[in-house]
Design a protein around this motif. Structure first.
Motif, PDB file in Angstrom:
ATOM      1  N   LEU A 134       0.822  -1.212   0.000  1.00  0.00           N
ATOM      2  CA  LEU A 134       0.000   0.000   0.000  1.00  0.00           C
ATOM      3  C   LEU A 134       0.856   1.261   0.000  1.00  0.00           C
ATOM      4  O   LEU A 134       0.539   2.240  -0.688  1.00  0.00           O
ATOM      5  N   GLU A 135       1.940   1.249   0.762  1.00  0.00           N
ATOM      6  CA  GLU A 135       2.837   2.395   0.788  1.00  0.00           C
ATOM      7  C   GLU A 135       3.474   2.641  -0.576  1.00  0.00           C
ATOM      8  O   GLU A 135       3.605   3.788  -1.018  1.00  0.00           O
ATOM      9  N   ASN A 136       3.851   1.559  -1.249  1.00  0.00           N
ATOM     10  CA  ASN A 136       4.416   1.701  -2.594  1.00  0.00           C
ATOM     11  C   ASN A 136       3.395   2.279  -3.563  1.00  0.00           C
ATOM     12  O   ASN A 136       3.726   3.125  -4.409  1.00  0.00           O
ATOM     13  N   LYS A 137       2.151   1.841  -3.443  1.00  0.00           N
ATOM     14  CA  LYS A 137       1.091   2.364  -4.312  1.00  0.00           C
ATOM     15  C   LYS A 137       0.847   3.841  -4.033  1.00  0.00           C
ATOM     16  O   LYS A 137       0.673   4.641  -4.961  1.00  0.00           O
ATOM     17  N   LEU A 138       0.846   4.201  -2.748  1.00  0.00           N
ATOM     18  CA  LEU A 138       0.657   5.608  -2.383  1.00  0.00           C
ATOM     19  C   LEU A 138       1.805   6.467  -2.897  1.00  0.00           C
ATOM     20  O   LEU A 138       1.589   7.595  -3.375  1.00  0.00           O
ATOM     21  N   ASN A 139       3.014   5.953  -2.792  1.00  0.00           N
ATOM     22  CA  ASN A 139       4.171   6.693  -3.301  1.00  0.00           C
ATOM     23  C   ASN A 139       4.086   6.898  -4.807  1.00  0.00           C
ATOM     24  O   ASN A 139       4.411   7.979  -5.324  1.00  0.00           O
ATOM     25  N   LYS A 140       3.650   5.858  -5.515  1.00  0.00           N
ATOM     26  CA  LYS A 140       3.500   5.980  -6.968  1.00  0.00           C
ATOM     27  C   LYS A 140       2.431   6.998  -7.327  1.00  0.00           C
ATOM     28  O   LYS A 140       2.593   7.793  -8.264  1.00  0.00           O
ATOM     29  N   LEU A 141       1.312   6.980  -6.578  1.00  0.00           N
ATOM     30  CA  LEU A 141       0.249   7.943  -6.828  1.00  0.00           C
ATOM     31  C   LEU A 141       0.719   9.370  -6.557  1.00  0.00           C
ATOM     32  O   LEU A 141       0.411  10.296  -7.322  1.00  0.00           O
ATOM     33  N   GLU A 142       1.478   9.537  -5.478  1.00  0.00           N
ATOM     34  CA  GLU A 142       1.988  10.868  -5.149  1.00  0.00           C
ATOM     35  C   GLU A 142       3.002  11.336  -6.185  1.00  0.00           C
ATOM     36  O   GLU A 142       3.002  12.506  -6.581  1.00  0.00           O
ATOM     37  N   ASN A 143       3.845  10.413  -6.632  1.00  0.00           N
ATOM     38  CA  ASN A 143       4.821  10.756  -7.669  1.00  0.00           C
ATOM     39  C   ASN A 143       4.116  11.152  -8.963  1.00  0.00           C
ATOM     40  O   ASN A 143       4.526  12.106  -9.635  1.00  0.00           O
ATOM     41  N   GLU A 144       3.076  10.422  -9.310  1.00  0.00           N
ATOM     42  CA  GLU A 144       2.319  10.734 -10.521  1.00  0.00           C
ATOM     43  C   GLU A 144       1.613  12.074 -10.392  1.00  0.00           C
ATOM     44  O   GLU A 144       1.526  12.848 -11.360  1.00  0.00           O
ATOM     45  N   LYS A 145       1.127  12.349  -9.184  1.00  0.00           N
ATOM     46  CA  LYS A 145       0.430  13.613  -8.943  1.00  0.00           C
ATOM     47  C   LYS A 145       1.378  14.799  -9.066  1.00  0.00           C
ATOM     48  O   LYS A 145       1.000  15.868  -9.565  1.00  0.00           O
ATOM     49  N   LYS A 146       2.620  14.629  -8.607  1.00  0.00           N
ATOM     50  CA  LYS A 146       3.596  15.711  -8.611  1.00  0.00           C
ATOM     51  C   LYS A 146       4.487  15.695  -9.856  1.00  0.00           C
ATOM     52  O   LYS A 146       5.437  16.497  -9.942  1.00  0.00           O
ATOM     53  N   LYS A 147       4.218  14.814 -10.770  1.00  0.00           N
ATOM     54  CA  LYS A 147       5.082  14.625 -11.935  1.00  0.00           C
ATOM     55  C   LYS A 147       5.258  15.901 -12.741  1.00  0.00           C
ATOM     56  O   LYS A 147       6.353  16.202 -13.218  1.00  0.00           O
ATOM     57  N   ASN A 148       4.197  16.671 -12.899  1.00  0.00           N
ATOM     58  CA  ASN A 148       4.233  17.868 -13.739  1.00  0.00           C
ATOM     59  C   ASN A 148       4.341  19.158 -12.934  1.00  0.00           C
ATOM     60  O   ASN A 148       4.096  20.238 -13.466  1.00  0.00           O
ATOM     61  N   ASN A 149       4.694  19.054 -11.639  1.00  0.00           N
ATOM     62  CA  ASN A 149       4.711  20.221 -10.756  1.00  0.00           C
ATOM     63  C   ASN A 149       6.105  20.791 -10.568  1.00  0.00           C
ATOM     64  O   ASN A 149       7.098  20.070 -10.588  1.00  0.00           O
ATOM     65  N   VAL A 150       6.144  22.110 -10.346  1.00  0.00           N
ATOM     66  CA  VAL A 150       7.364  22.793  -9.925  1.00  0.00           C
ATOM     67  C   VAL A 150       7.003  23.774  -8.823  1.00  0.00           C
ATOM     68  O   VAL A 150       5.850  24.181  -8.676  1.00  0.00           O
ATOM     69  N   LEU A 151       8.014  24.141  -8.039  1.00  0.00           N
ATOM     70  CA  LEU A 151       7.837  25.146  -6.986  1.00  0.00           C
ATOM     71  C   LEU A 151       8.672  26.370  -7.332  1.00  0.00           C
ATOM     72  O   LEU A 151       9.858  26.249  -7.627  1.00  0.00           O
ATOM     73  N   LEU A 152       8.035  27.522  -7.296  1.00  0.00           N
ATOM     74  CA  LEU A 152       8.701  28.775  -7.618  1.00  0.00           C
ATOM     75  C   LEU A 152       8.814  29.611  -6.346  1.00  0.00           C
ATOM     76  O   LEU A 152       7.816  29.845  -5.661  1.00  0.00           O
TER      77      LEU A 152
END
Length: 247
Positions: free
Chosen positions: A52-70
């Motif tokens: 479950l933790e691996n799945k959550l990490n993958k989901l979070e990575n996918e969610k942040k895939k196109n993000n940047v912080l300015l």
């Protein structure tokens, strides 16, 4: 009499110790038998939690895939549209990149408003390639800077690797952090950078002339052979009449 009493006492003591050991072993065996299903269930739960933790990490990575912080962008905006307009101007002026409205999915400040501290800006792009294009040119930014939006677990690992990164660089090695891993390459950092620049200098320009030369030489050879062949044919034809005349 005392000696017989001592022997009798020792015998009773040994029997009691043997009984105690037997009882203890039996109790431990029964306890282990009862605990075994619980231990197995605990192992299965640990495996499920890890999955479950691996799945959550993958989901979070996918969610942040196109993000940047300015960071360091002053909070003078009145709406998200003002933020969008300001970011587009920065990308155009500093990076010479055109960012359209359709390239940005969402844009907003992170955290509670604080007069003493400027909040970072989260930008989520619709396309991954647009994010990569901006990150490749981020060193040209003047008043602000951009970093990749990593998951919390990755950020913690990167922080732990900072000290080791400094040590490796202090020793003259070429080192950098890639996602959540420290990459270290042997050799002087300056020499490695120089070699990378040399290897990246348009290899096609180096190989294409050779190919062109080979093609030209082969075609030249072909034309020369064909010319020699055509030149040889008249000699054969001219020799046959001479033979007829002599006959």
């Amino acid at each position: 009499m005392e000696q017989q009493f001592q022997i009798f006492f020792d015998k009773i003591k040994n029997e009691m110790e043997m009984q105690t050991t037997t009882i203890t072993n039996n109790l431990l065996q029964k306890l282990e038998e009862k605990l075994q299903p619980i231990i197995e269930e605990n192992k299965n739960l640990k495996v499920k939690i890890e999955v479950l933790e691996n799945k959550l990490n993958k989901l979070e990575n996918e969610k942040k895939k196109n993000n940047v912080l300015l960071f360091r962008l002053q909070e003078t905006e009145k709406s998200s549209l003002d933020l969008l307009k300001t970011v587009k101007e920065i990308m155009k002026n500093d990076l010479n990149l055109i960012v359209n409205d359709s390239d940005i999915q969402s844009i907003y400040r992170i955290g509670k408003k604080n007069k003493e501290k400027t909040r970072p800006l989260l930008i989520s792009f619709t396309n991954y390639w647009k994010k990569i294009e901006i990150l490749k040119n981020k060193k040209r930014l003047k008043d602000v800077y951009i970093v990749e939006d990593y998951p919390k677990a990755v950020l913690e690992k990167r922080k732990l690797l900072q000290e080791q990164l400094k040590e490796e660089r202090a020793n003259g090695k070429f080192a950098y952090i890639k996602y959540d891993r420290l990459i270290v390459k042997e050799g002087n950092a300056t020499n490695i950078e120089k070699r990378k620049r040399e290897e990246s200098t348009s290899p096609e320009k180096q190989t294409n002339p050779k190919k062109q030369i080979n093609m030209n030489t082969s075609s030249k050879t072909y034309r020369t052979n064909a010319y020699d062949l055509m030149r040889a044919r008249p000699n054969l034809n001219s020799s046959s009449p001479s033979r007829n005349k002599t006959n």
